[in-house]
Motif scaffolding. Structure first.
Motif, PDB file in Angstrom:
ATOM      1  N   UNK A  98     -76.070 137.337  13.815  1.00  0.00           N
ATOM      2  CA  UNK A  98     -76.494 135.992  14.169  1.00  0.00           C
ATOM      3  C   UNK A  98     -77.437 136.078  15.352  1.00  0.00           C
ATOM      4  N   UNK A  99     -78.603 135.481  15.244  1.00  0.00           N
ATOM      5  CA  UNK A  99     -79.530 135.381  16.372  1.00  0.00           C
ATOM      6  C   UNK A  99     -79.340 134.006  17.005  1.00  0.00           C
ATOM      7  N   UNK A 100     -78.896 134.003  18.251  1.00  0.00           N
ATOM      8  CA  UNK A 100     -78.501 132.792  18.956  1.00  0.00           C
ATOM      9  C   UNK A 100     -79.588 132.392  19.949  1.00  0.00           C
ATOM     10  N   UNK A 101     -80.331 131.342  19.612  1.00  0.00           N
ATOM     11  CA  UNK A 101     -81.377 130.820  20.489  1.00  0.00           C
ATOM     12  C   UNK A 101     -80.902 129.598  21.275  1.00  0.00           C
ATOM     13  N   UNK A 102     -79.613 129.333  21.274  1.00  0.00           N
ATOM     14  CA  UNK A 102     -79.123 128.052  21.759  1.00  0.00           C
ATOM     15  C   UNK A 102     -78.769 128.074  23.241  1.00  0.00           C
ATOM     16  N   UNK A 103     -78.606 126.845  23.773  1.00  0.00           N
ATOM     17  CA  UNK A 103     -78.167 126.693  25.157  1.00  0.00           C
ATOM     18  C   UNK A 103     -77.387 125.388  25.286  1.00  0.00           C
ATOM     19  N   UNK A 104     -76.853 125.143  26.436  1.00  0.00           N
ATOM     20  CA  UNK A 104     -76.034 123.995  26.810  1.00  0.00           C
ATOM     21  C   UNK A 104     -74.703 124.058  26.061  1.00  0.00           C
ATOM     22  N   UNK A 105     -74.446 123.266  24.969  1.00  0.00           N
ATOM     23  CA  UNK A 105     -73.091 123.272  24.421  1.00  0.00           C
ATOM     24  C   UNK A 105     -73.000 123.288  22.896  1.00  0.00           C
ATOM     25  N   UNK A 106     -73.727 122.408  22.220  1.00  0.00           N
ATOM     26  CA  UNK A 106     -73.535 122.286  20.773  1.00  0.00           C
ATOM     27  C   UNK A 106     -73.828 123.608  20.055  1.00  0.00           C
ATOM     28  N   UNK A 107     -74.993 124.175  20.299  1.00  0.00           N
ATOM     29  CA  UNK A 107     -75.350 125.437  19.661  1.00  0.00           C
ATOM     30  C   UNK A 107     -74.451 126.590  20.072  1.00  0.00           C
ATOM     31  N   UNK A 108     -74.200 126.769  21.382  1.00  0.00           N
ATOM     32  CA  UNK A 108     -73.281 127.831  21.783  1.00  0.00           C
ATOM     33  C   UNK A 108     -71.879 127.693  21.192  1.00  0.00           C
ATOM     34  N   UNK A 109     -71.408 126.456  21.010  1.00  0.00           N
ATOM     35  CA  UNK A 109     -70.100 126.253  20.367  1.00  0.00           C
ATOM     36  C   UNK A 109     -70.109 126.803  18.956  1.00  0.00           C
ATOM     37  N   UNK A 110     -71.189 126.545  18.228  1.00  0.00           N
ATOM     38  CA  UNK A 110     -71.339 127.065  16.869  1.00  0.00           C
ATOM     39  C   UNK A 110     -71.320 128.593  16.871  1.00  0.00           C
ATOM     40  N   UNK A 111     -72.144 129.198  17.708  1.00  0.00           N
ATOM     41  CA  UNK A 111     -72.277 130.658  17.700  1.00  0.00           C
ATOM     42  C   UNK A 111     -71.012 131.347  18.195  1.00  0.00           C
ATOM     43  N   UNK A 112     -70.279 130.700  19.091  1.00  0.00           N
ATOM     44  CA  UNK A 112     -69.046 131.292  19.605  1.00  0.00           C
ATOM     45  C   UNK A 112     -68.035 131.528  18.482  1.00  0.00           C
ATOM     46  N   UNK A 113     -67.997 130.650  17.513  1.00  0.00           N
ATOM     47  CA  UNK A 113     -67.078 130.835  16.388  1.00  0.00           C
ATOM     48  C   UNK A 113     -67.362 132.158  15.690  1.00  0.00           C
ATOM     49  N   UNK A 114     -68.634 132.413  15.419  1.00  0.00           N
ATOM     50  CA  UNK A 114     -69.004 133.650  14.727  1.00  0.00           C
ATOM     51  C   UNK A 114     -68.743 134.874  15.610  1.00  0.00           C
ATOM     52  N   UNK A 115     -69.016 134.744  16.907  1.00  0.00           N
ATOM     53  CA  UNK A 115     -68.778 135.867  17.822  1.00  0.00           C
ATOM     54  C   UNK A 115     -67.300 136.213  17.898  1.00  0.00           C
ATOM     55  N   UNK A 116     -66.444 135.195  17.953  1.00  0.00           N
ATOM     56  CA  UNK A 116     -65.014 135.451  18.070  1.00  0.00           C
ATOM     57  C   UNK A 116     -64.418 136.023  16.792  1.00  0.00           C
ATOM     58  N   UNK A 117     -65.112 135.826  15.673  1.00  0.00           N
ATOM     59  CA  UNK A 117     -64.643 136.413  14.420  1.00  0.00           C
ATOM     60  C   UNK A 117     -65.410 137.691  14.072  1.00  0.00           C
ATOM     61  N   UNK A 118     -66.078 138.266  15.077  1.00  0.00           N
ATOM     62  CA  UNK A 118     -66.579 139.626  14.932  1.00  0.00           C
ATOM     63  C   UNK A 118     -68.017 139.785  14.521  1.00  0.00           C
ATOM     64  N   UNK A 119     -68.759 138.703  14.306  1.00  0.00           N
ATOM     65  CA  UNK A 119     -70.172 138.840  13.976  1.00  0.00           C
ATOM     66  C   UNK A 119     -70.933 139.432  15.155  1.00  0.00           C
ATOM     67  N   UNK A 120     -72.010 140.125  14.853  1.00  0.00           N
ATOM     68  CA  UNK A 120     -72.894 140.638  15.904  1.00  0.00           C
ATOM     69  C   UNK A 120     -73.809 139.496  16.326  1.00  0.00           C
ATOM     70  N   UNK A 121     -73.410 138.769  17.350  1.00  0.00           N
ATOM     71  CA  UNK A 121     -74.184 137.622  17.839  1.00  0.00           C
ATOM     72  C   UNK A 121     -75.059 138.091  18.984  1.00  0.00           C
ATOM     73  N   UNK A 122     -76.361 137.950  18.801  1.00  0.00           N
ATOM     74  CA  UNK A 122     -77.334 138.360  19.812  1.00  0.00           C
ATOM     75  C   UNK A 122     -77.876 137.098  20.478  1.00  0.00           C
ATOM     76  N   UNK A 123     -77.557 136.936  21.741  1.00  0.00           N
ATOM     77  CA  UNK A 123     -78.041 135.787  22.506  1.00  0.00           C
ATOM     78  C   UNK A 123     -79.448 136.104  22.988  1.00  0.00           C
ATOM     79  N   UNK A 124     -80.441 135.444  22.405  1.00  0.00           N
ATOM     80  CA  UNK A 124     -81.846 135.676  22.744  1.00  0.00           C
ATOM     81  C   UNK A 124     -82.231 134.694  23.845  1.00  0.00           C
ATOM     82  N   UNK A 125     -82.603 135.224  25.008  1.00  0.00           N
ATOM     83  CA  UNK A 125     -82.867 134.399  26.182  1.00  0.00           C
ATOM     84  C   UNK A 125     -84.258 134.671  26.724  1.00  0.00           C
ATOM     85  N   UNK A 126     -84.857 133.652  27.297  1.00  0.00           N
ATOM     86  CA  UNK A 126     -86.165 133.826  27.929  1.00  0.00           C
ATOM     87  C   UNK A 126     -86.006 134.611  29.223  1.00  0.00           C
TER      88      UNK A 126
END
Length: 406
Positions: free
Chosen positions: A24-52
Motif C-alpha cells: 500500500x502506498x500511503x499518501x495521506x495525512x491528518x486522520x481519515x486516510x491514515x485511519x484507512x491505511x492503519x488497518x492494512x498496516x496492522x494486518x501485515x501489509x507493507x504500507x509505505x508512508x510517502x511524505x514530502x
C-alpha cells in the motif's frame, strides 16, 4: 501483490500474516486516510508512508508533532519514504513504486491528483491492477468538490450536530472525529471489495468516499427517519430518540446509562426497583406509552436511582437482565476488566520515547489477528531500503538525496 512487486524488507517485523502479500502506498495525512491505511498496516501489509521532504508541504504541521500521540497512533507499522512529487524525478520514482504496489491511498483535494500527475488514469497506465482509493471532503466531483473538508464541517453538513446535544442547546459536535474515522473505515471496505473483485477481473479500479458521505451514512437510522417517514430528527440529549427509559440517570455517586429496550425489560426494571405497580400501568406498560410519557418516566426513576450508588445499581440491574453500564472518563475506560481482556491497549517500543501504548484494532481473527509491532519511523528512514527494492543503487539514492528529491 502485482507480478513485479517486491517482498517487504526481511528485517521488517510483520504485524500479521493476513495481508502480507499487499503493498500500500500511503499518501495521506491528518486522520481519515491514515485511519484507512492503519488497518492494512496492522494486518501485515507493507504500507509505505510517502511524505514530502521537509519544507516542501506548507501544511505539514496539520498532522501534529511526529512523536505526538496522534501521529504515533495513526502511523504505526508503516515504513517511511521521503519523496518530492513536485519534481519530475520524484514523480517518476513514485510511479515506479506504483508498478510494484496494489493500492494507493490519498486524501488530497480532488484537483491535486491531476496536477501532480498521479490521478487514476496515470496510475492505471503504469499498473492496470492498481487500486486508487481517494478520500475527500465532499466527493471527487460536484459543486463542492474543491472545497477543503474537515471533520467538524462534515459533522455539521451531515446532520449529526443537530441530533447531538440537549434540546434547545444549539448544534453540538461529537467528542471524537467520527466523520474522519468513518470515512477511513469506508475507504478500507471499498479497497477490500476492489481487491476481491480484482481476483476475478484482473483489473484495479478507483475507490472513492468522502467525509460528507461517511457522516450521512453514519447517521443511519436518523437519516432513514427523514427519507422514509419525512421526520426531521431533533436533539434529544442523552435520551434515545424513541426508546424510554434509555439514557443517563444520576445515582448517589455519579451517573449510569440505563437502556430499557423492550416491554419485557421494562417489567424487569420495575422488579429491580421494587415498583411492580408500574409494570402494567396504562401510561408505561408499552413502549409507545412510555415514549408519550417520557418526562414522567424519568421523574419517577430519578429519586429511586439517586438513593443508591452506581456500582450497586449496576449489580442489581445485571441480576435481572436489564442493560446498563457505567459512564467512564478515558482513564477509567482502560482500567475496566473487560477492556483489559479485549486487549485494546497495545504497547510498542519507540527509539526515543521507550514503551508507548497505542489503541489496537477492534477486530479479532482466529488465525491471523492484527498486531502493533513497530512505531512510526522517522521521516524517510526506510527510503534506502524501499528504493533498493525497485533497483536503485546507493550512489543514485545519495544523488537524489543531495538534489532534494528525497
Amino acid at each position: 501483490m502485482s507480478a513485479t512487486a517486491q517482498a517487504p524488507a526481511a528485517d521488517r517485523p510483520a504485524a500479521s500474516t493476513a495481508l502480507a502479500n499487499l503493498r500500500i502506498l500511503d499518501l495521506t495525512r491528518v486522520r481519515a486516510g491514515p485511519t484507512c491505511c492503519r488497518i492494512f498496516a496492522d494486518f501485515g501489509a507493507d504500507v509505505i508512508k510517502v511524505e514530502a521532504p521537509d519544507g516542501v508541504d506548507p501544511n505539514e504541521s496539520m498532522s501534529g508533532a511526529r512523536d505526538g500521540y496522534d501521529m504515533l497512533n495513526l502511523h504505526r507499522n508503516k515504513r517511511s519514504l521521503s519523496l518530492n512529487l513536485k519534481r519530475k524525478e520524484g514523480l517518476e520514482l513514485f510511479l515506479k513504486l506504483v508498478e510494484t504496489a496494489d493500492v494507493v491511498v490519498e486524501n488530497y483535494r480532488p484537483d491535486v491528483k491531476a496536477r501532480l500527475g498521479i490521478d487514476y488514469p496515470a496510475l492505471k497506465a503504469r499498473n492496470p491492477r492498481i487500486i486508487l482509493a481517494s478520500i475527500s471532503g465532499f466527493g471527487q466531483d460536484g459543486p463542492y468538490a474543491r472545497r477543503a473538508g474537515f471533520d467538524q464541517i462534515a459533522q455539521g453538513m451531515g446532520g449529526l450536530m443537530w441530533v447531538t446535544g440537549l434540546p434547545g442547546q444549539g448544534p453540538v459536535r461529537a467528542g471524537a472525529a467520527v466523520a474522519d474515522s468513518t470515512a477511513g473505515l469506508y475507504a478500507a471496505t471499498g479497497i477490500l471489495v476492489a481487491l476481491r473483485e480484482r481476483d476475478v477481473s484482473g483489473e484495479g479500479q478507483w475507490v472513492q468516499t468522502s467525509l460528507l458521505q461517511a457522516q450521512i451514512a453514519l447517521c443511519d437510522f436518523q437519516a432513514a427517519r427523514y427519507l422514509v417517514d419525512g421526520v426531521v430528527p431533533e436533539q434529544s440529549g442523552n435520551d434515545h430518540p424513541y426508546s424510554t427509559p434509555m439514557g443517563v440517570i444520576a445515582t448517589a455517586d455519579g451517573f449510569i446509562n440505563l437502556a430499557v429496550g423492550g416491554d419485557g425489560q421494562w417489567r424487569d426494571l420495575c422488579r429491580a426497583i421494587q415498583r411492580s405497580d408500574l409494570a402494567e400501568h396504562p401510561d408505561y406498560a408499552t413502549q409507545p406509552q412510555r415514549l408519550a410519557h417520557r418526562a414522567q418516566v424519568w421523574a419517577l426513576l430519578a429519586p429511586i436511582f439517586a438513593a443508591d450508588t452506581s456500582a450497586n445499581w449496576l449489580q442489581r440491574l445485571e441480576e435481572v437482565g436489564v442493560p446498563a453500564g457505567p459512564i467512564y472518563r478515558m482513564d477509567e475506560v482502560f482500567e475496566d476488566p473487560q477492556v483489559k481482556h479485549l486487549g485494546l491497549a497495545r504497547s510498542v517500543t519507540h527509539p526515543r520515547l521507550g514503551e508507548v501504548t497505542l489503541v489496537g484494532q477492534p477486530i479479532g481473527l482466529s488465525r491471523t489477528p492484527p498486531a502493533v509491532v513497530a512505531p512510526l519511523s522517522d521521516k524517510g528512514a526506510d527510503g534506502d531500503a524501499i528504493l533498493a527494492e525497485i533497483g536503485l543503487d546507493a550512489g543514485r539514492i545519495a544523488a537524489l538525496r543531495a538534489e532534494g528529491i528525497l
